[in-house]
Write a protein that holds these residues in place. Structure first.
Motif, PDB file in Angstrom:
ATOM      1  N   PHE A 141       0.842  -1.205   0.000  1.00 37.35           N
ATOM      2  CA  PHE A 141       0.000   0.000   0.000  1.00 37.35           C
ATOM      3  C   PHE A 141       0.877   1.255   0.000  1.00 37.35           C
ATOM      4  CE2 PHE A 141      -1.680   3.317   2.888  1.00 37.35           C
ATOM      5  CZ  PHE A 141      -2.574   3.890   2.001  1.00 37.35           C
ATOM      6  N   GLY A 142       1.887   1.261   0.855  1.00 37.69           N
ATOM      7  CA  GLY A 142       2.790   2.420   0.939  1.00 37.69           C
ATOM      8  C   GLY A 142       3.472   2.666  -0.404  1.00 37.69           C
ATOM      9  N   ARG A 143       3.912   1.573  -1.048  1.00 37.93           N
ATOM     10  CA  ARG A 143       4.565   1.716  -2.368  1.00 37.93           C
ATOM     11  C   ARG A 143       3.595   2.332  -3.368  1.00 37.93           C
ATOM     12  NH1 ARG A 143       6.721  -3.282  -1.306  1.00 37.93           N
ATOM     13  NH2 ARG A 143       5.144  -4.356  -2.543  1.00 37.93           N
ATOM     14  N   GLU A 144       2.341   1.839  -3.360  1.00 34.20           N
ATOM     15  CA  GLU A 144       1.338   2.343  -4.309  1.00 34.20           C
ATOM     16  C   GLU A 144       1.030   3.814  -4.041  1.00 34.20           C
ATOM     17  OE1 GLU A 144      -1.248  -1.767  -5.061  1.00 34.20           O
ATOM     18  OE2 GLU A 144      -1.962  -0.277  -3.665  1.00 34.20           O
ATOM     19  N   ARG A 145       0.765   4.092  -2.753  1.00 33.64           N
ATOM     20  CA  ARG A 145       0.304   5.448  -2.392  1.00 33.64           C
ATOM     21  C   ARG A 145       1.396   6.484  -2.623  1.00 33.64           C
ATOM     22  NH1 ARG A 145      -1.482   9.810  -0.287  1.00 33.64           N
ATOM     23  NH2 ARG A 145      -1.691  10.385   1.905  1.00 33.64           N
ATOM     24  N   TYR A 146       2.574   6.210  -2.091  1.00 37.18           N
ATOM     25  CA  TYR A 146       3.627   7.217  -2.175  1.00 37.18           C
ATOM     26  C   TYR A 146       4.364   7.150  -3.508  1.00 37.18           C
ATOM     27  CZ  TYR A 146       2.332   8.100   2.573  1.00 37.18           C
ATOM     28  OH  TYR A 146       1.582   8.419   3.684  1.00 37.18           O
ATOM     29  N   GLY A 147       4.397   5.954  -4.103  1.00 36.00           N
ATOM     30  CA  GLY A 147       5.001   5.818  -5.435  1.00 36.00           C
ATOM     31  C   GLY A 147       4.268   6.704  -6.433  1.00 36.00           C
ATOM     32  N   ALA A 148       2.934   6.736  -6.332  1.00 32.34           N
ATOM     33  CA  ALA A 148       2.133   7.545  -7.266  1.00 32.34           C
ATOM     34  C   ALA A 148       2.465   9.028  -7.123  1.00 32.34           C
ATOM     35  CB  ALA A 148       0.646   7.319  -7.009  1.00 32.34           C
ATOM     36  N   LEU A 149       2.931   9.415  -5.949  1.00 29.11           N
ATOM     37  CA  LEU A 149       3.283  10.824  -5.714  1.00 29.11           C
ATOM     38  C   LEU A 149       4.765  11.079  -6.000  1.00 29.11           C
ATOM     39  CD1 LEU A 149       1.414  11.225  -2.279  1.00 29.11           C
ATOM     40  CD2 LEU A 149       0.651  12.117  -4.483  1.00 29.11           C
TER      41      LEU A 149
ATOM     42  N   ARG B  15       7.169  11.937   2.734  1.00 28.28           N
ATOM     43  CA  ARG B  15       5.979  11.170   3.139  1.00 28.28           C
ATOM     44  C   ARG B  15       5.143  11.972   4.124  1.00 28.28           C
ATOM     45  NH1 ARG B  15       5.828   4.845   3.286  1.00 28.28           N
ATOM     46  NH2 ARG B  15       6.778   4.453   1.283  1.00 28.28           N
ATOM     47  N   GLN B  16       5.838  12.634   5.044  1.00 29.23           N
ATOM     48  CA  GLN B  16       5.131  13.446   6.026  1.00 29.23           C
ATOM     49  C   GLN B  16       4.400  14.608   5.364  1.00 29.23           C
ATOM     50  OE1 GLN B  16       4.963  11.122   8.363  1.00 29.23           O
ATOM     51  NE2 GLN B  16       4.715  12.871   9.694  1.00 29.23           N
ATOM     52  N   ARG B  17       5.062  15.206   4.362  1.00 28.16           N
ATOM     53  CA  ARG B  17       4.419  16.315   3.639  1.00 28.16           C
ATOM     54  C   ARG B  17       3.151  15.827   2.950  1.00 28.16           C
ATOM     55  NH1 ARG B  17       9.526  18.027   2.308  1.00 28.16           N
ATOM     56  NH2 ARG B  17       9.459  17.002   0.278  1.00 28.16           N
ATOM     57  N   ALA B  18       3.241  14.645   2.322  1.00 29.25           N
ATOM     58  CA  ALA B  18       2.065  14.092   1.633  1.00 29.25           C
ATOM     59  C   ALA B  18       0.977  13.769   2.654  1.00 29.25           C
ATOM     60  CB  ALA B  18       2.453  12.844   0.849  1.00 29.25           C
ATOM     61  N   ALA B  19       1.395  13.217   3.796  1.00 27.88           N
ATOM     62  CA  ALA B  19       0.415  12.837   4.820  1.00 27.88           C
ATOM     63  C   ALA B  19      -0.287  14.062   5.391  1.00 27.88           C
ATOM     64  CB  ALA B  19       1.106  12.051   5.934  1.00 27.88           C
ATOM     65  N   ALA B  20       0.406  15.219   5.368  1.00 30.78           N
ATOM     66  CA  ALA B  20      -0.168  16.441   5.957  1.00 30.78           C
ATOM     67  C   ALA B  20      -1.474  16.836   5.274  1.00 30.78           C
ATOM     68  CB  ALA B  20       0.847  17.579   5.885  1.00 30.78           C
TER      69      ALA B  20
ATOM     70  N   HIS C 192      -4.941   8.931  -9.271  1.00 27.37           N
ATOM     71  CA  HIS C 192      -5.353   7.961  -8.260  1.00 27.37           C
ATOM     72  C   HIS C 192      -5.057   6.542  -8.704  1.00 27.37           C
ATOM     73  CE1 HIS C 192      -7.432  10.012  -5.085  1.00 27.37           C
ATOM     74  NE2 HIS C 192      -8.140  10.729  -5.932  1.00 27.37           N
ATOM     75  N   PRO C 193      -3.985   5.924  -8.273  1.00 23.35           N
ATOM     76  CA  PRO C 193      -3.834   4.509  -8.610  1.00 23.35           C
ATOM     77  C   PRO C 193      -4.877   3.716  -7.818  1.00 23.35           C
ATOM     78  CG  PRO C 193      -2.104   5.192  -7.099  1.00 23.35           C
ATOM     79  CD  PRO C 193      -2.955   6.399  -7.355  1.00 23.35           C
ATOM     80  N   ARG C 194      -5.487   2.721  -8.436  1.00 16.97           N
ATOM     81  CA  ARG C 194      -6.476   1.904  -7.736  1.00 16.97           C
ATOM     82  C   ARG C 194      -5.734   0.970  -6.797  1.00 16.97           C
ATOM     83  NH1 ARG C 194     -10.214   0.888  -5.034  1.00 16.97           N
ATOM     84  NH2 ARG C 194     -12.262   0.164  -5.671  1.00 16.97           N
ATOM     85  N   THR C 195      -6.052   1.029  -5.523  1.00 15.95           N
ATOM     86  CA  THR C 195      -5.409   0.154  -4.540  1.00 15.95           C
ATOM     87  C   THR C 195      -5.861  -1.281  -4.792  1.00 15.95           C
ATOM     88  OG1 THR C 195      -5.596   1.995  -3.036  1.00 15.95           O
ATOM     89  CG2 THR C 195      -4.986  -0.105  -2.073  1.00 15.95           C
ATOM     90  N   GLY C 196      -4.911  -2.201  -4.814  1.00 15.33           N
ATOM     91  CA  GLY C 196      -5.244  -3.600  -5.139  1.00 15.33           C
ATOM     92  C   GLY C 196      -5.847  -4.339  -3.961  1.00 15.33           C
TER      93      GLY C 196
END
Ligand SMILES: Cc1cc2nc3c(=O)[nH]c(=O)nc-3n(C[C@H](O)[C@H](O)[C@H](O)COP(=O)(O)O)c2cc1C
Length: 229
Positions: free
Chosen positions: A95-103, A113-118, A204-208
């Motif tokens: 999930f982390g790879r998908e979510r942050y990889g897309a960014l 990662r913290q900036r994205a999470a903000a 938005h990558p679709r989470t598998g």
């Protein structure tokens, strides 16, 4: 929209337009979601809906905390077990790879990662948010009830052309949420739920999902039994 379409088109949307969500739509959704099941019909959810100036104020206060590096509030519940074992550990990494990889954020780039999470604490730009509390003395079955309730809300939002993102992230700033919402003593903030119209320019990558065989076991032969019936 049929139920399958609502289920498969729901996803955690992390980019909303500023288009306001009408109060009557939210009331319609929440009135219908009240029919969610709960053990002994306890209906253990306590929901606050925030729009307009109070939501802007919450985002402002949360933004200040993020900017000042203010430490998170003490946890009221553990978000995950301290040691995630297999296969959950691998699923979380994927999930982390998908979510942050897309960014475009690397695995070890903690600051990025913290900036994205903000963006969590700006509700990803959503003009409406719901905050879901549960009584502190409720147990795992009632927390499950609250989960069913929230999924019902999210599916009904799809019917209204709306998207959402459930956010445990709000629990780390629960004191700031409480300053704005002023919930009674004894309630625990489970999560926020950002609500709005999707900003389709946000990628938005679709989470598998795990293959069905990893999470579902059929015992017996339902197909044959159906034929016999
Ligand atoms: C209870 C709960 C809490 C969540 N908390 C967050 C959160 O704080 N921030 C976030 O961006 N996503 C959050 N999510 C979204 C999940 O990451 C997402 O549901 C999961 O990765 C599956 O992706 P999908 O919902 O897009 O299919 C949460 C989901 C649930 C059910």
């Amino acid at each position: 929209m049929n139920v399958y379409e609502a289920v498969t088109s729901r996803r955690a949307v992390r980019g909303f337009t500023g288009r306001p969500v009408r109060r009557e739509v939210l009331e319609r959704v929440l009135a219908a979601a009240a029919w969610s099941p709960s053990g002994s019909n306890l209906q253990p959810w306590h929901v606050y809906v925030l729009t307009g100036a109070p939501l802007a104020e919450l985002k402002r206060r949360a933004g200040e905390r993020v900017a000042s590096g203010d430490p998170w509030d003490e946890r009221e519940y553990p978000m995950y077990p301290p040691e995630l074992k297999s296969p959950y550990r691998e699923r979380r990494s994927a999930f982390g790879r998908e979510r942050y990889g897309a960014l475009g954020v690397g695995r070890d780039d903690w600051e990025a990662r913290q900036r994205a999470a903000a963006a969590n604490w700006q509700c990803f730009g959503a003009p409406a948010a719901l905050f879901c509390y549960i009584d502190g003395d409720m147990g795992p079955p009632q927390w499950a009830d609250v989960g069913m309730y929230l999924q019902t809300v999210m599916l009904l939002l799809r019917e209204e052309g709306l998207h959402s993102c459930p956010q445990m992230a709000w629990s780390v700033y629960r004191s700031t949420v409480a300053e704005v919402l002023k919930p009674p003593e004894g309630l625990v903030l489970f999560c926020g739920l950002s609500i709005g119209y999707e900003d389709v320019t946000v990628k938005h990558p679709r989470t598998g999902r795990a293959p069905l065989g990893e999470t579902v076991t059929f015992v017996g032969d339902p197909a044959r039994r159906l034929q016999a019936a």
